[in-house]
Structures are given as C-alpha cells and as structure tokens.
Design a protein around this motif. Structure first.
Motif, short mmCIF file in Angstrom:
data_model
loop_
_atom_site.label_atom_id
_atom_site.label_comp_id
_atom_site.label_asym_id
_atom_site.label_seq_id
_atom_site.Cartn_x
_atom_site.Cartn_y
_atom_site.Cartn_z
N LEU A 127 63.13 63.83 32.34
CA LEU A 127 63.86 63.25 33.46
C LEU A 127 63.29 63.73 34.80
CD1 LEU A 127 67.55 63.45 32.15
CD2 LEU A 127 66.09 61.42 32.33
N GLN A 128 62.92 65.02 34.87
CA GLN A 128 62.32 65.54 36.10
C GLN A 128 60.94 64.91 36.34
OE1 GLN A 128 63.80 67.60 38.36
NE2 GLN A 128 61.99 67.13 39.61
N TYR A 129 60.20 64.75 35.27
CA TYR A 129 58.86 64.14 35.37
C TYR A 129 58.95 62.71 35.90
CZ TYR A 129 54.55 61.93 33.64
OH TYR A 129 53.39 61.21 33.53
N ARG A 130 59.86 61.92 35.33
CA ARG A 130 60.00 60.53 35.77
C ARG A 130 60.50 60.45 37.20
NH1 ARG A 130 57.30 56.49 34.33
NH2 ARG A 130 58.98 54.96 34.55
N ASP A 172 65.90 75.29 22.82
CA ASP A 172 66.39 74.04 22.26
C ASP A 172 65.39 72.94 22.64
OD1 ASP A 172 67.68 71.77 21.44
OD2 ASP A 172 69.42 71.99 22.76
N LYS A 173 64.58 72.55 21.69
CA LYS A 173 63.50 71.60 21.97
C LYS A 173 64.04 70.31 22.57
CE LYS A 173 59.71 69.09 19.72
NZ LYS A 173 59.00 68.84 18.46
N TYR A 174 65.17 69.83 22.04
CA TYR A 174 65.72 68.57 22.53
C TYR A 174 66.08 68.66 24.01
CZ TYR A 174 69.01 64.81 23.44
OH TYR A 174 69.64 63.74 24.00
N SER A 175 66.84 69.70 24.39
CA SER A 175 67.28 69.84 25.78
C SER A 175 66.09 70.03 26.71
CB SER A 175 68.25 71.03 25.92
OG SER A 175 69.42 70.81 25.17
N PHE A 176 65.12 70.83 26.27
CA PHE A 176 63.95 71.06 27.10
C PHE A 176 63.17 69.77 27.32
CE2 PHE A 176 59.49 72.16 27.80
CZ PHE A 176 59.59 73.11 28.79
N THR A 177 62.98 69.01 26.25
CA THR A 177 62.27 67.74 26.36
C THR A 177 63.00 66.78 27.28
OG1 THR A 177 61.36 68.00 24.13
CG2 THR A 177 61.34 65.78 25.07
N ARG A 178 64.31 66.68 27.12
CA ARG A 178 65.11 65.78 27.96
C ARG A 178 64.99 66.14 29.43
NH1 ARG A 178 71.00 67.05 27.10
NH2 ARG A 178 70.32 68.81 28.38
N ASP A 179 65.24 67.41 29.76
CA ASP A 179 65.23 67.83 31.16
C ASP A 179 63.84 67.69 31.77
OD1 ASP A 179 67.89 68.41 30.77
OD2 ASP A 179 67.58 70.58 30.54
N SER A 180 62.82 68.01 30.98
CA SER A 180 61.45 67.90 31.49
C SER A 180 61.08 66.44 31.74
CB SER A 180 60.46 68.53 30.51
OG SER A 180 60.72 69.90 30.33
#
Length: 248
Positions: A217-220, A207-215
């Motif tokens: 938030l962790q990055y920030r 799920d591109k959306y969930s992966f992008t979101r989680d990545s």
C-alpha cells in the motif's frame, strides 16, 4: 488464459466485497477483507513455493546473464509503451516525451528493446500504469485485496485488469505457442527479480501478510504521488466532493 484469470480475479473481489468480510471493530480500515485476503495469500504462497520460485531460481542460476538482461529489457520496453500513454493521460509532458523517445530508441537501435540504449544515453524511465492514472485523477484506492495468482492489489487497481489485459501486447499475440512462451518467460523473469527480497522476507520473524500488505500500500501510494505523497491527514475525505487532480 490470463485474460480469463483477470476477469475471474475481479469477480472474486466483487464477491468478497458483497459478502462483507470485515474483521470486526478492530479491523484495519484499509483491509476490511483480511480473512478472505489471508486465505488467498496462503494459496498464493503455496503456488509460489511449489511452482514460481523454483522456476525463477533455476532461471536465475542457469540462464546466461546476457539472456536475463535482454529478456528484462524486452519486456520493460513493452511496458514503456503504456507508460507513455499513461504519462500522457496524467498530463506529464516531459515524462511522456522521454517515455516515447525511450520506446523509439530501444525498439529501433536496441533491437526491439533487447538492449537498453535509451538508459545509456540518459533517457530516464517513468513507469506508469492505468491504476496510477486513476489515482492521479482522484479515484481512491479502495480496500486492499489479494488476488489469486496475481497477489497484492486494491479495488482500484483490480478494476483496471480487464482493460490492461485487453491492451497487453503479450497476451494478445496471435501465435498461441509464441504467446504462451512469452507469458511464461515474463512471469518467471519478474519472479526472478524479486527472489532476493522474498528470501529476506521469508527469513524475518514477522507477520508476512501484514508486512506485505503495508509495504504494498505504501509502495503504490508513493507511485501515485511520484514519491512525494501527502500526509495521511491531508488526504481528502472519501465522502466529500471529488478532489482536483494532483499537480505533481
């Protein structure tokens, strides 16, 4: 134009928050605006597929490598100016001094940053933005949001957009034609730097959306804590008294 987009994006977030776009009892607590965010993500993906990615691919494939390197160095040098200010606001003495020295060396010796002389002599980059500064002083990130055109963000980071645009050297350049060229060039250069990552993401069965979101938030979170974030259970209760600044 981008300044208006920044204000518009902030208004979009405030509207979504006031509308209470929660997804129900099973909603991700970090992403209560998920229905709204997914719709914006679809718009952003369409814009990227039809405009930004083709432009970035052409730039990567046809612009001479020395030109690409010089363009990236030039815009990094501009961002180092505000990294210097934000390191200072976070009371990071050594990082502030190194960032300032990078700006001086690259601007003078590196011809306005086109050549990254500072890195060659061992001056490390310490990227910091105002959102990170707010996080350093205990301002919570707030819900995850996806902004039109700008992409992944948080309420905290979105709140800094008006300030960042008001102080951005590129968008505040007086000569309109030069400003427009600089804005487009910076956007294409940044997108080109992400081509390999996004190509891998598009090809993965996730799920591109969930992966992008989680990545994101962790990055920030890693950025705010300089790569050493505390465990989730160690984070202060948002309802409690404001925490003292992190000592990184």
């Amino acid at each position: 134009m981008l300044q208006r987009w920044g204000v518009y994006a902030a208004l979009v977030v405030l509207t979504a928050l006031s509308a209470g776009c929660a997804t129900g009892p099973n909603a991700n607590p970090k992403d209560p605006l998920e229905p709204f965010n997914r719709k914006v993500s679809v718009f952003n993906d369409a814009l990227d597929d039809n405009v930004l990615k083709p432009a970035a691919t052409g730039y990567r494939d046809y612009a001479p490598q020395p030109v690409q390197t010089g363009v990236s160095n030039f815009f990094r040098n501009l961002s180092d100016v505000w990294s210097t200010a934000n390191n200072g606001l976070q009371l990071k003495g050594r990082n502030t001094a190194e960032s300032l020295m990078r700006v001086v060396v690259n601007t003078v010796v590196g011809i306005y940053g086109i050549f990254d002389v500072a890195t060659e002599i061992g001056l490390e980059r310490h990227p910091e933005d105002f959102g990170q500064t707010l996080g350093y002083w205990g301002v919570p990130s707030g819900p995850y949001v996806v902004l039109p055109v700008f992409g992944p963000s948080t309420v905290r980071d979105t709140s800094t957009l008006p300030f960042e645009f008001a102080t951005d050297f590129v968008t505040n350049h007086d000569v309109v034609a030069e400003r427009n060229v600089a804005v487009v060039t910076r956007t294409v250069d940044k997108r080109a730097s992400l081509l390999q990552t996004t190509d891998l993401l598009s090809g993965a069965a996730i799920d591109k959306y969930s992966f992008t979101r989680d990545s994101y938030l962790q990055y920030r979170r890693n950025q705010v804590y300089d790569g050493n974030p505390p465990d989730e259970e160690d984070l202060p209760d948002p309802s409690a008294e404001p925490a003292t600044p992190s000592t990184k």
